[in-house]
Write a protein that holds these residues in place. Structure first.
Motif, short mmCIF file in Angstrom:
data_model
loop_
_atom_site.label_atom_id
_atom_site.label_comp_id
_atom_site.label_asym_id
_atom_site.label_seq_id
_atom_site.Cartn_x
_atom_site.Cartn_y
_atom_site.Cartn_z
N ASN A 120 -15.36 -50.66 -0.29
CA ASN A 120 -15.00 -49.33 0.21
C ASN A 120 -14.51 -49.38 1.65
O ASN A 120 -13.62 -48.62 2.04
CB ASN A 120 -16.19 -48.37 0.08
N LEU A 172 -6.31 -37.93 2.13
CA LEU A 172 -6.70 -39.18 1.47
C LEU A 172 -7.43 -38.86 0.17
O LEU A 172 -7.92 -37.74 -0.02
CB LEU A 172 -7.57 -40.02 2.40
N ASP A 173 -7.51 -39.84 -0.71
CA ASP A 173 -8.14 -39.61 -2.00
C ASP A 173 -9.58 -39.13 -1.81
O ASP A 173 -10.32 -39.67 -0.98
CB ASP A 173 -8.13 -40.90 -2.81
N ILE A 219 -3.70 -47.28 -3.07
CA ILE A 219 -5.05 -47.32 -2.48
C ILE A 219 -5.93 -46.25 -3.14
O ILE A 219 -7.09 -46.51 -3.47
CB ILE A 219 -4.96 -47.11 -0.95
N ALA A 220 -5.35 -45.07 -3.39
CA ALA A 220 -6.10 -44.00 -4.06
C ALA A 220 -6.52 -44.45 -5.46
O ALA A 220 -7.66 -44.21 -5.88
CB ALA A 220 -5.26 -42.72 -4.13
N MET A 259 -12.83 -47.99 -8.22
CA MET A 259 -14.15 -48.38 -7.73
C MET A 259 -15.19 -47.30 -8.00
O MET A 259 -16.32 -47.58 -8.37
CB MET A 259 -14.08 -48.69 -6.23
N ALA A 260 -14.77 -46.03 -7.80
CA ALA A 260 -15.71 -44.93 -8.03
C ALA A 260 -16.08 -44.84 -9.51
O ALA A 260 -17.20 -44.46 -9.85
CB ALA A 260 -15.08 -43.62 -7.56
N ALA A 320 -6.39 -47.29 3.92
CA ALA A 320 -5.91 -45.91 3.82
C ALA A 320 -5.58 -45.36 5.21
O ALA A 320 -4.57 -44.66 5.38
CB ALA A 320 -6.95 -45.02 3.13
N ALA A 342 -9.38 -46.72 -5.14
CA ALA A 342 -10.60 -45.96 -4.80
C ALA A 342 -11.18 -45.32 -6.05
O ALA A 342 -12.39 -45.33 -6.28
CB ALA A 342 -10.27 -44.90 -3.74
N GLN A 362 -0.14 -45.70 -0.32
CA GLN A 362 -1.31 -44.81 -0.27
C GLN A 362 -1.75 -44.42 -1.68
O GLN A 362 -2.95 -44.35 -1.96
CB GLN A 362 -0.95 -43.55 0.54
N GLU A 390 -12.14 -39.70 -3.38
CA GLU A 390 -13.15 -40.76 -3.55
C GLU A 390 -13.41 -41.50 -2.23
O GLU A 390 -14.41 -42.20 -2.10
CB GLU A 390 -12.71 -41.76 -4.63
N LEU A 391 -12.50 -41.38 -1.28
CA LEU A 391 -12.69 -42.04 0.02
C LEU A 391 -13.37 -41.12 1.03
O LEU A 391 -13.74 -41.55 2.13
CB LEU A 391 -11.34 -42.47 0.60
N ILE A 415 -12.95 -51.91 3.06
CA ILE A 415 -11.59 -52.47 3.05
C ILE A 415 -10.57 -51.38 2.74
O ILE A 415 -9.61 -51.19 3.48
CB ILE A 415 -11.47 -53.63 2.03
N ILE A 416 -10.80 -50.61 1.66
CA ILE A 416 -9.77 -49.63 1.31
C ILE A 416 -9.77 -48.42 2.25
O ILE A 416 -8.73 -47.78 2.43
CB ILE A 416 -9.80 -49.19 -0.17
#
Lengths: 334, 334
Positions: free
Chosen positions: A116, A37-38, B155-156, B162-163, A123, B159, B152, A40-41, A118-119
């Motif tokens: 955050n 996953l990214d 979504i990244a 938002m970051a 994800a 993310a 995906q 940032e997550l 929610i996503i």
């Protein structure tokens, strides 16, 4: 055909060895999967997953692969996928319910904000399908389709639950339908997904799905009992929270099954409940037989689940392991 | 190989006939598909879909099937699926961004609450995969896998967006990566999904994916320009909103590409901006060349997209239709 002892709901049980073993396989595979996953997550994902969890759903996938005669590892990708879907629902439901604690830690939205959370959920659910489809064998594709159907059923159950807040009553049937969606659909999928991945015969897959669905209803019924009469230290939730929120759970639906009962609940839920009111209400509901009726219903569904195992063409060992999980997740001290 | 005229960004364009035709096919199929969702979600789903939309992504799926030599209807299930994923992202992004209006109507969360908006989005994205997997042909399974990957990536991108709010600067590369995720991934998927469903050769699929990805970047760059210098009446969003929110969009990243630029933006974003400040900031950014630089970048990506069409083994008609869509979605008056 294998005879499975059908016993009453247990008072207290330690986790079956099969679940501990499953967890030791699934937890690292899940940790590995979410590394995709990214970045940032990552903080929100780590925070959520470090809360732990019992891996009941993932464990059922592995047992289900074993029940179909395959190596349990054959079900691993499905176990990780179903844990991702389960965690998706936890993260989103915590926002919806405004819950600030889970597993004795702050929830994702409470710690990282609603956006955050929610996503992070988005994800998780997306990654579940990615994992299954990246090696699109017939079995994995079928598993992905089943998991997606179960996810939609779970979302429908959540929608019904939210809508029930605006209603005065739910019938027992409506409540069971909602809880079968919220809990039964994913447990049914879990209990059959390993068999699907192992290429089991449709009758075996279906028997395991029936076991999982009714186990889900029994599990949810016990959860409803604990939501009213449970101990905060074991459940990790405030005592009597469901009453304070006027939740239309099974004990309430069962208490409403007579006109007198409906009047009583109507009066009870006509105003905000103080801590004292909540305690008194729990006592009254018990006197009216709501707790007893819910436990009877849970027991009935546990028996249907165990009967489905007896009727399935699986080994005695697999049936015993699945029965042990059923007794564990419906034990009253969860 | 087909020569495609590469023209500059258009000032004003009406929607190509291909999109209007696509919409007339996709809208009823989408309405039919969402009827499967739980009735408790129906009001929120209807409210959102009645807002309309241009069906650009679904239209691209149909054109992409046509480009691969198939009947456009071959792409219909993919078109519905991609519109569901797009609408999932709109409904969730509106919660995240706190936007109360879209398409001149209230957003789902503003009308039905955050909880209902979360599960409405969840139901959309899940239904998209259900539709593709219910007839699991090789092509549909491949389409489902591509769509999940694109989801995906989107979504990244969200993310990263938002970051970026917590960061002082984004480099142009970081900004492009974020916008390629947020917008490019799904447009790339849309432009290639019909070809996948039509069983096209990998080279054709890839050329169409490249077209879609760069079209996405061009589209997003124009969107960023409109977010600062656009007209509220056409965009449906408050003028200068991105500046007020200190959004790290492409014009800002481009303005920050020199040390002087970084100092200027740092000063500009060091405090809350009044309406007057926002207007002054938009004028200054234009003087510093940020608008011009963003338009140049948009034009470059539009050209890469059109070049990919020229290099693809598709009919001249398909190439012309896809080029018309590219010009339409990057026209400055959107």
């Amino acid at each position: 055909m294998t005879a499975v002892p059908t016993v009453a709901l247990s008072e207290r049980l330690t986790a079956p060895a099969s679940l501990a073993k499953a967890r030791s396989l699934i937890a690292p595979a899940l940790a590995e999967a979410v590394r995709r996953l990214d970045p940032e997550l990552a903080a929100a994902v780590r925070h959520h997953l470090e809360g732990g969890g019992k891996f009941v759903r993932g464990g059922l996938v592995l047992l289900s692969a074993g029940a179909a005669g395959a190596e349990e590892a054959r079900g691993l990708v499905g176990a990780v996928a179903i844990e991702l879907v389960h965690n998706f629902s936890l993260v989103h439901d915590d926002i919806i319910d405004g819950d600030i604690e889970r597993r004795h830690r702050s929830t994702v939205w409470a710690q990282f904000g609603v956006g955050n959370a929610i996503i992070t959920g988005d994800a998780f659910v997306t990654l579940a399908i990615q994992l299954l489809l990246e090696e699109p064998t017939v079995e994995r594709v079928q598993a992905a389709a089943r998991l997606t159907e179960a996810t939609q059923a779970m979302i429908a159950g959540q929608a019904q639950d939210m809508a029930s807040e605006r209603r005065r009553f739910l019938s027992v049937e409506e409540c069971l339908r909602m809880e079968t969606g919220k809990t039964g659909a994913l447990l049914s999928c879990a209990a059959s997904l390993g068999a699907v991945l192992a290429g089991a015969r449709p009758a075996t897959v279906e028997a395991l799905a029936v076991y999982g669905r009714h186990l889900g209803v029994a599990f949810q019924a016990i959860d409803d009992v604990l939501g009213i009469w449970g101990d905060a230290a074991t459940t990790g939730k405030p005592v009597g929270n469901d009453l304070r929120l006027h939740k239309k759970t099974l004990p309430i639906a069962l208490a409403c099954s007579s006109p007198t009962g409906r009047d009583r609940i109507s009066t009870l839920f006509s105003r905000e409940l103080s801590d004292g009111d909540v305690e008194a209400a729990a006592r009254m509901l018990e006197e009216w037989g709501a707790r007893e009726a819910t436990m009877t219903l849970a027991e009935r569904h546990l028996h249907i689940a165990l009967d489905a195992l007896s009727g399935a063409e699986i080994s005695a060992r697999a049936a015993a392991e699945l029965a042990a999980v059923a007794h564990y997740v419906t034990a009253r001290d969860r």
